[in-house]
Design a protein around this motif. Structure first.
Motif, mmCIF file in Angstrom:
data_model
loop_
_atom_site.group_PDB
_atom_site.id
_atom_site.type_symbol
_atom_site.label_atom_id
_atom_site.label_comp_id
_atom_site.label_asym_id
_atom_site.label_seq_id
_atom_site.Cartn_x
_atom_site.Cartn_y
_atom_site.Cartn_z
ATOM 1 N N ALA A 1 39.101 6.443 -16.821
ATOM 2 C CA ALA A 1 39.913 6.077 -17.980
ATOM 3 C C ALA A 1 39.909 4.569 -18.219
ATOM 4 N N GLY A 2 39.925 3.808 -17.137
ATOM 5 C CA GLY A 2 39.909 2.352 -17.275
ATOM 6 C C GLY A 2 38.623 1.842 -17.892
ATOM 7 N N PHE A 3 37.499 2.381 -17.447
ATOM 8 C CA PHE A 3 36.219 1.918 -17.962
ATOM 9 C C PHE A 3 35.942 2.416 -19.373
ATOM 10 N N THR A 4 36.295 3.656 -19.658
ATOM 11 C CA THR A 4 36.024 4.194 -20.984
ATOM 12 C C THR A 4 36.929 3.594 -22.044
ATOM 13 N N GLY A 5 38.070 3.057 -21.628
ATOM 14 C CA GLY A 5 38.997 2.463 -22.589
ATOM 15 C C GLY A 5 38.723 1.007 -22.901
ATOM 16 N N VAL A 6 37.735 0.423 -22.236
ATOM 17 C CA VAL A 6 37.419 -0.992 -22.435
ATOM 18 C C VAL A 6 35.942 -1.120 -22.805
ATOM 19 N N PRO A 7 35.611 -1.869 -23.867
ATOM 20 C CA PRO A 7 34.201 -2.076 -24.212
ATOM 21 C C PRO A 7 33.437 -2.752 -23.074
ATOM 22 N N ILE B 1 31.186 -4.957 -23.125
ATOM 23 C CA ILE B 1 31.050 -6.408 -23.273
ATOM 24 C C ILE B 1 32.281 -7.120 -22.733
ATOM 25 N N TYR B 2 33.466 -6.504 -22.893
ATOM 26 C CA TYR B 2 34.695 -7.112 -22.368
ATOM 27 C C TYR B 2 34.694 -7.115 -20.838
ATOM 28 N N LEU B 3 34.193 -6.028 -20.253
ATOM 29 C CA LEU B 3 34.099 -5.969 -18.796
ATOM 30 C C LEU B 3 33.148 -7.037 -18.272
ATOM 31 N N CYS B 4 32.036 -7.239 -18.972
ATOM 32 C CA CYS B 4 31.059 -8.261 -18.556
ATOM 33 C C CYS B 4 31.658 -9.658 -18.668
ATOM 34 N N ILE B 5 32.377 -9.915 -19.753
ATOM 35 C CA ILE B 5 33.008 -11.229 -19.922
ATOM 36 C C ILE B 5 34.066 -11.453 -18.851
ATOM 37 N N ALA B 6 34.845 -10.407 -18.557
ATOM 38 C CA ALA B 6 35.870 -10.520 -17.511
ATOM 39 C C ALA B 6 35.228 -10.821 -16.166
ATOM 40 N N ALA B 7 34.117 -10.143 -15.839
ATOM 41 C CA ALA B 7 33.415 -10.394 -14.579
ATOM 42 C C ALA B 7 32.885 -11.826 -14.538
ATOM 43 N N PHE B 8 32.369 -12.316 -15.663
ATOM 44 C CA PHE B 8 31.873 -13.701 -15.724
ATOM 45 C C PHE B 8 33.001 -14.696 -15.507
ATOM 46 N N ALA C 1 41.000 -12.661 -17.763
ATOM 47 C CA ALA C 1 40.202 -11.536 -17.270
ATOM 48 C C ALA C 1 41.023 -10.251 -17.272
ATOM 49 N N LEU C 2 42.282 -10.344 -16.856
ATOM 50 C CA LEU C 2 43.162 -9.172 -16.897
ATOM 51 C C LEU C 2 43.356 -8.705 -18.327
ATOM 52 N N TYR C 3 43.562 -9.617 -19.243
ATOM 53 C CA TYR C 3 43.771 -9.272 -20.653
ATOM 54 C C TYR C 3 42.562 -8.535 -21.231
ATOM 55 N N LEU C 4 41.365 -8.941 -20.824
ATOM 56 C CA LEU C 4 40.147 -8.340 -21.364
ATOM 57 C C LEU C 4 39.937 -6.905 -20.899
ATOM 58 N N VAL C 5 40.473 -6.540 -19.726
ATOM 59 C CA VAL C 5 40.263 -5.178 -19.228
ATOM 60 C C VAL C 5 41.376 -4.224 -19.641
ATOM 61 N N LEU C 6 42.314 -4.697 -20.461
ATOM 62 C CA LEU C 6 43.307 -3.790 -21.023
ATOM 63 C C LEU C 6 42.652 -2.906 -22.075
ATOM 64 N N PRO C 7 43.183 -1.723 -22.329
ATOM 65 C CA PRO C 7 42.589 -0.826 -23.332
ATOM 66 C C PRO C 7 42.445 -1.513 -24.678
ATOM 67 N N ILE C 8 41.373 -1.187 -25.391
ATOM 68 C CA ILE C 8 41.081 -1.841 -26.660
ATOM 69 C C ILE C 8 42.171 -1.586 -27.693
ATOM 70 N N GLU C 9 42.856 -0.431 -27.571
ATOM 71 C CA GLU C 9 43.890 -0.105 -28.555
ATOM 72 C C GLU C 9 45.220 -0.797 -28.276
ATOM 73 N N ALA C 10 45.344 -1.462 -27.118
ATOM 74 C CA ALA C 10 46.591 -2.150 -26.778
ATOM 75 C C ALA C 10 46.788 -3.363 -27.683
ATOM 76 N N THR C 11 48.002 -3.546 -28.175
ATOM 77 C CA THR C 11 48.302 -4.647 -29.093
ATOM 78 C C THR C 11 49.198 -5.700 -28.441
ATOM 79 N N VAL C 12 49.247 -5.708 -27.129
ATOM 80 C CA VAL C 12 50.102 -6.661 -26.424
ATOM 81 C C VAL C 12 49.564 -8.075 -26.599
ATOM 82 N N PRO C 13 50.426 -9.066 -26.901
ATOM 83 C CA PRO C 13 49.974 -10.454 -27.046
ATOM 84 C C PRO C 13 49.503 -11.019 -25.693
ATOM 85 N N PHE C 14 48.558 -11.957 -25.759
ATOM 86 C CA PHE C 14 48.055 -12.571 -24.529
ATOM 87 C C PHE C 14 49.172 -13.291 -23.783
#
Length: 316
Positions: free
Chosen positions: A40-46, A48-55, A219-232
């Protein structure tokens, strides 16, 4: 037993002990993450976002080298950058997961004594590394919580609000800056007599630690689900609270503590999937660097042992 033999045994023994502890921690981690949560964590995040977070996390561990460089500057010692990078990477990857007392400090004692620092200097160095982190947390955490306080869930009852907590943190930050500017006499701490860092060094300390925390929170913000609207800003505030509390509890890696606090503070805005995101963040920020750290430590000890054995054969 001679000191030379003790040194030969200490390195492999330390590496083996940390390896066993790290593998035990990884085993516990594996049982905490179900396949459904992981998927669920991986499918909910694009991707590219996971790659940027890892970088960003890799960049963050590179920035952590500055902690040791600033501490070495304080004790007036200079070492080649490759050596500082090695001990810093091992100290933080293992220390973040197993705890400073269990892994971070022994790693630094092991390597820095080999490179000529005295035990007293190493104690001061470790203290300055810790002070660097807390100076950044006081400054950034205080500023964020004062201007963007977190709304705590109804079931969380605290004697003071997050804005008041932010004011306390800012007070610590201002107090630390004032001491560095105005106090120049050494403080007797046990057998040590330490002077506050110079104002210039203090400013760099707080800046480096603040950037460190900003990168990891991003990095934590980037791995949140794409549909989440929580401010950074809310994610940043929740992350700073979670990091501070997990460090105060002295639980290695904040295992369980970090997750509970982040889920409690973000569940209302992110939803049930926040746990999966936090687990993904732990894998990226803690588990993968731990694996690299273990491999690096074992490889270095094997290589060092081979070099020492080769030199011993050359001696008449």
């Amino acid at each position: 037993m001679s000191k030379k033999k003790l040194r030969k045994i200490a390195g492999p023994a330390l590496a083996t002990t940390l390896f066993v502890l790290a593998m035990n921690l990884l085993w516990r981690e594996a049982h905490e993450v179900t396949w459904e949560q992981f998927k669920a964590g991986f499918t909910g995040v694009p991707a590219i976002y996971l790659c940027i977070a890892a970088f960003l996390i890799a960049l963050n561990y590179g920035l952590l080298i500055t902690y040791d460089l600033l501490a070495l500057r304080y004790v007036c010692r200079s070492l080649p950058l490759r050596r500082v990078a090695l001990v810093s990477f091992l100290g933080f990857t293992l220390g973040n997961n197993l705890g400073t007392l269990m892994a971070g400090a022994p790693i630094r004692f092991r390597f820095y004594t080999r490179w000529g620092l005295t035990p007293r200097q190493i104690v001061v160095l470790i203290s300055i590394c810790g002070l660097t982190f807390w100076s950044g947390l006081w400054l950034l955490g205080g500023t964020v919580l004062v201007f963007i306080p977190i709304e705590l869930p109804a079931e969380v009852n605290l004697p003071l609000g997050t804005r008041a907590l932010g004011a306390i943190l800012l007070t610590f930050s201002v107090g630390y800056a004032a001491v560095c500017w105005l106090w120049h006499k050494p403080w007797p701490i046990g057998e040590l007599h330490l002077c506050p860092p110079a104002p210039g060094l203090m400013s760099v300390q707080a800046s480096v630690a603040a950037v460190d925390l900003l990168i990891s929170a991003t990095a934590l913000y980037l791995v949140l689900p794409i549909e989440a609207t929580v401010p950074f800003a809310q994610v940043l505030a929740a992350y700073l609270c979670a990091i501070a509390i997990s460090l105060l509890t002295q639980v290695p890696g904040g295992l369980g503590v970090l997750e509970v606090i982040l889920v409690t503070l973000l569940k209302g805005t992110v939803g049930e999937s926040v746990l999966a995101s936090v687990l993904i963040f732990r894998i990226l920020y803690y588990v993968l660097p731990l694996l690299f750290g273990m491999v690096t430590l074992v490889a270095h000890e094997i290589f060092s042992g081979a070099v020492e054995a080769k030199e011993a054969k050359k001696d008449p």
